[in-house]
Motif scaffolding. Structure first.
Motif, PDB file in Angstrom:
ATOM      1  N   GLU A  76      14.549  -5.113  -3.304  1.00  0.00           N
ATOM      2  CA  GLU A  76      15.041  -5.450  -4.640  1.00  0.00           C
ATOM      3  C   GLU A  76      14.159  -4.899  -5.761  1.00  0.00           C
ATOM      4  OE1 GLU A  76      12.927  -9.880  -4.803  1.00  0.00           O
ATOM      5  OE2 GLU A  76      15.106  -9.689  -4.664  1.00  0.00           O
ATOM      6  N   THR A  77      12.961  -4.454  -5.445  1.00  0.00           N
ATOM      7  CA  THR A  77      12.081  -3.922  -6.487  1.00  0.00           C
ATOM      8  C   THR A  77      12.353  -2.450  -6.805  1.00  0.00           C
ATOM      9  OG1 THR A  77      10.370  -3.245  -4.889  1.00  0.00           O
ATOM     10  CG2 THR A  77      10.258  -5.503  -5.745  1.00  0.00           C
ATOM     11  N   GLY A 121      11.164   5.331  -2.239  1.00  0.00           N
ATOM     12  CA  GLY A 121      11.889   4.288  -1.510  1.00  0.00           C
ATOM     13  C   GLY A 121      11.267   3.983  -0.161  1.00  0.00           C
ATOM     14  N   MET A 122      10.894   5.028   0.569  1.00  0.00           N
ATOM     15  CA  MET A 122      10.284   4.804   1.883  1.00  0.00           C
ATOM     16  C   MET A 122       8.891   4.195   1.759  1.00  0.00           C
ATOM     17  SD  MET A 122      11.597   7.981   4.288  1.00  0.00           S
ATOM     18  CE  MET A 122      11.215   9.300   3.148  1.00  0.00           C
ATOM     19  N   SER A 123       8.209   4.510   0.667  1.00  0.00           N
ATOM     20  CA  SER A 123       6.879   3.937   0.469  1.00  0.00           C
ATOM     21  C   SER A 123       6.944   2.442   0.198  1.00  0.00           C
ATOM     22  CB  SER A 123       6.169   4.646  -0.697  1.00  0.00           C
ATOM     23  OG  SER A 123       5.915   6.000  -0.393  1.00  0.00           O
ATOM     24  N   ILE A 124       7.860   2.012  -0.668  1.00  0.00           N
ATOM     25  CA  ILE A 124       7.936   0.581  -0.974  1.00  0.00           C
ATOM     26  C   ILE A 124       8.509  -0.215   0.206  1.00  0.00           C
ATOM     27  CG2 ILE A 124       8.165   0.983  -3.448  1.00  0.00           C
ATOM     28  CD1 ILE A 124      11.113   0.382  -3.257  1.00  0.00           C
ATOM     29  N   MET A 125       9.136   0.499   1.155  1.00  0.00           N
ATOM     30  CA  MET A 125       9.595  -0.153   2.379  1.00  0.00           C
ATOM     31  C   MET A 125       8.535  -0.104   3.475  1.00  0.00           C
ATOM     32  SD  MET A 125      13.571   1.105   2.640  1.00  0.00           S
ATOM     33  CE  MET A 125      13.727   0.385   4.284  1.00  0.00           C
ATOM     34  N   ASN A 126       7.369   0.448   3.135  1.00  0.00           N
ATOM     35  CA  ASN A 126       6.245   0.549   4.072  1.00  0.00           C
ATOM     36  C   ASN A 126       6.589   1.350   5.333  1.00  0.00           C
ATOM     37  OD1 ASN A 126       4.398  -1.012   2.518  1.00  0.00           O
ATOM     38  ND2 ASN A 126       5.440  -2.878   3.202  1.00  0.00           N
ATOM     39  N   ILE A 127       7.418   2.376   5.149  1.00  0.00           N
ATOM     40  CA  ILE A 127       7.744   3.267   6.267  1.00  0.00           C
ATOM     41  C   ILE A 127       6.581   4.237   6.464  1.00  0.00           C
ATOM     42  CG2 ILE A 127       9.310   5.078   7.067  1.00  0.00           C
ATOM     43  CD1 ILE A 127      11.540   3.685   5.551  1.00  0.00           C
ATOM     44  N   ASP A 128       6.218   4.484   7.702  1.00  0.00           N
ATOM     45  CA  ASP A 128       5.095   5.366   8.007  1.00  0.00           C
ATOM     46  C   ASP A 128       5.278   6.735   7.361  1.00  0.00           C
ATOM     47  OD1 ASP A 128       3.769   3.457   9.526  1.00  0.00           O
ATOM     48  OD2 ASP A 128       4.797   4.028  11.373  1.00  0.00           O
ATOM     49  N   SER A 129       4.165   7.319   6.937  1.00  0.00           N
ATOM     50  CA  SER A 129       4.208   8.590   6.214  1.00  0.00           C
ATOM     51  C   SER A 129       4.796   9.718   7.052  1.00  0.00           C
ATOM     52  CB  SER A 129       2.803   8.973   5.745  1.00  0.00           C
ATOM     53  OG  SER A 129       1.924   9.092   6.843  1.00  0.00           O
ATOM     54  N   VAL A 176      21.300   3.282  -4.040  1.00  0.00           N
ATOM     55  CA  VAL A 176      21.973   2.055  -3.621  1.00  0.00           C
ATOM     56  C   VAL A 176      21.366   1.539  -2.318  1.00  0.00           C
ATOM     57  CG1 VAL A 176      24.163   1.098  -2.770  1.00  0.00           C
ATOM     58  CG2 VAL A 176      24.136   2.565  -4.807  1.00  0.00           C
ATOM     59  N   PHE A 177      21.110   2.437  -1.388  1.00  0.00           N
ATOM     60  CA  PHE A 177      20.526   2.040  -0.102  1.00  0.00           C
ATOM     61  C   PHE A 177      19.166   1.371  -0.286  1.00  0.00           C
ATOM     62  CE2 PHE A 177      17.606   3.131   3.398  1.00  0.00           C
ATOM     63  CZ  PHE A 177      18.235   2.457   4.437  1.00  0.00           C
TER      64      PHE A 177
END
Length: 394
Positions: A47-48, A358-366, A40-41
């Motif tokens: 949205e993707t 989820g963190m990847s599609i949000m472009n959060i650093d590895s 959900v988060f």
């Protein structure tokens, strides 16, 4: 009422109506709840995330870790550990690619040879642990280095590619939508049959069971999940073949763990080794076979990974053993041994894959991904220790 228990009305043969307690795995349900919160988060943040295409990629990402976690559950439950499976994924995948690309073997003999190799390596490692009393940590740590070194040597640090079309299908193929729906329907029918049959057997012998209302609700819920999964996957390209492999392996090994003498003895060995030996269980043979199974599944994972990326590299499978261990622990497997389920490990693997995706599609650093995964692993182990201490106090 104790934590993790609910009550429901049920009638036992010859006992009249009375309330009985029905137990369920609170850890597993809490992980499902955590998974829903995570989904959900990320759906709100991007949205993707819940699109059929991304969910298909998500399940593909978790397939290799899930296969490894299935084997790792049995190893940890027996009171052992295997740190070599990541390197073994790389080695078996590398050998499979060499046979396919350099020696022009077709997919079927490559698959057979790779799986046999995994079983033989498991036999070798299990022999050191079971019959030479070398700690599993040391044996598999040594194996991790040996297998990575062999992979580097036989490939000369080169990437082995491209693979043939039939081999790539193992990791990149999809089944036709109509066949996916048929498999889902058959799965629902088999699940309903086995659940009802098990319930009738428990009632017949006077064991506690859930009420028919709760049982029916669970069956409906599982049926909706299974058919919904098939529907969502078919909105993209169909159910990925690696996920079919994961489901089949999960069903087979869940049956082995829960419904065979071998499975029960493995849990007994992990729960109390001395008591298991005194009761007549040949712990050495059981531990040996556990490593054979685990390393065979590592070879299967190596095939899937190599086919999915269409290449074998010297870095393939790096750190995968930690992902598999984390999936098991997050899913409720105790590092102390004796406790753990394969469905729980799959849930844990899905949690880890969801966080990565989820963190990847949000472009959060590895580096944040590593921090989050490490923190969740520590919390999961703490929760296991806390739960055990509460049970002792209770």
């Amino acid at each position: 009422m104790e934590a993790g228990r609910v009550t429901d009305l049920e009638v036992k043969p010859g006992a009249g109506k009375r309330k009985v307690s029905f137990q369920f795995d609170m850890r597993a349900y809490s992980m499902i709840g955590a998974l829903i919160v995570i989904w959900v988060f990320f759906a709100i943040m991007n949205e993707t995330f819940l699109t059929p295409r991304n969910l298909s990629n998500l399940f593909l990402q978790m397939s290799v870790t899930s296969v490894l976690a299935i084997g790792m559950v049995l190893v940890i439950v027996s009171g052992q550990i295997d740190l070599s499976i990541g390197s073994l994924v790389g080695l078996t995948g590398g050998i499979a690619a060499i046979l396919n690309v350099w020696f022009h073997w077709s997919a079927v003999p490559v698959i057979i040879a790779t799986i046999v190799l995994g079983a033989l390596i498991g036999l070798w490692q299990g022999w050191w642990v079971a019959y030479r009393a070398v700690p599993a940590f040391i044996v598999t740590l040594g194996g991790m280095l040996i297998f990575r070194g062999i992979l580097t040597g036989i490939t000369d640090s080169q990437t082995v590619a491209p693979l043939t079309v039939d081999f790539k299908a193992i990791g990149q193929g999809y089944i036709l939508p109509w066949f996916g729906y048929m498999m889902a329907a058959v799965g629902v029918l088999i699940m309903a049959f086995l659940t009802i049959r098990q319930r009738q057997a428990r009632v017949k012998y006077g064991f506690e069971v859930a009420g028919m209302g709760l049982t029916s609700a669970k069956l409906i819920g599982y049926a909706v999940l299974i058919m919904g999964f098939a529907y969502v996957m078919n909105q993209y390209q169909g159910i990925p073949i690696p996920i079919i492999i994961v489901i089949v392996l999960a069903l087979v090994f869940t049956f082995i763990a829960k419904n065979t003498v071998f499975g029960r003895q493995v849990y007994a060995i992990g729960g109390n080794t001395e008591a298991a030996v005194l009761s007549g269980i040949n712990s050495k043979k059981r531990i040996l076979f556990v490593f054979v199974l685990c390393n065979t599944l590592a070879a299967v994972a190596g095939l899937i990974l190599t086919a999915r990326v269409n290449a074998a590299t010297v870095g393939a499978g790096n750190m995968y053993e930690l992902d598999a261990i984390a999936a098991c622990v997050i899913g409720g497997t105790s590092l102390m041994g004796g406790i753990g389920t394969i469905p729980g490990a799959l849930i844990g693997g899905l949690v880890m894959a969801s966080l990565d995706n989820g963190m990847s599609i949000m472009n959060i650093d590895s580096f944040w991904q590593l921090i989050v995964k490490g923190s969740i692993l520590i919390i999961a182990v703490w929760f296991d220790i806390y739960s055990r201490s509460q049970k002792k106090l209770g």
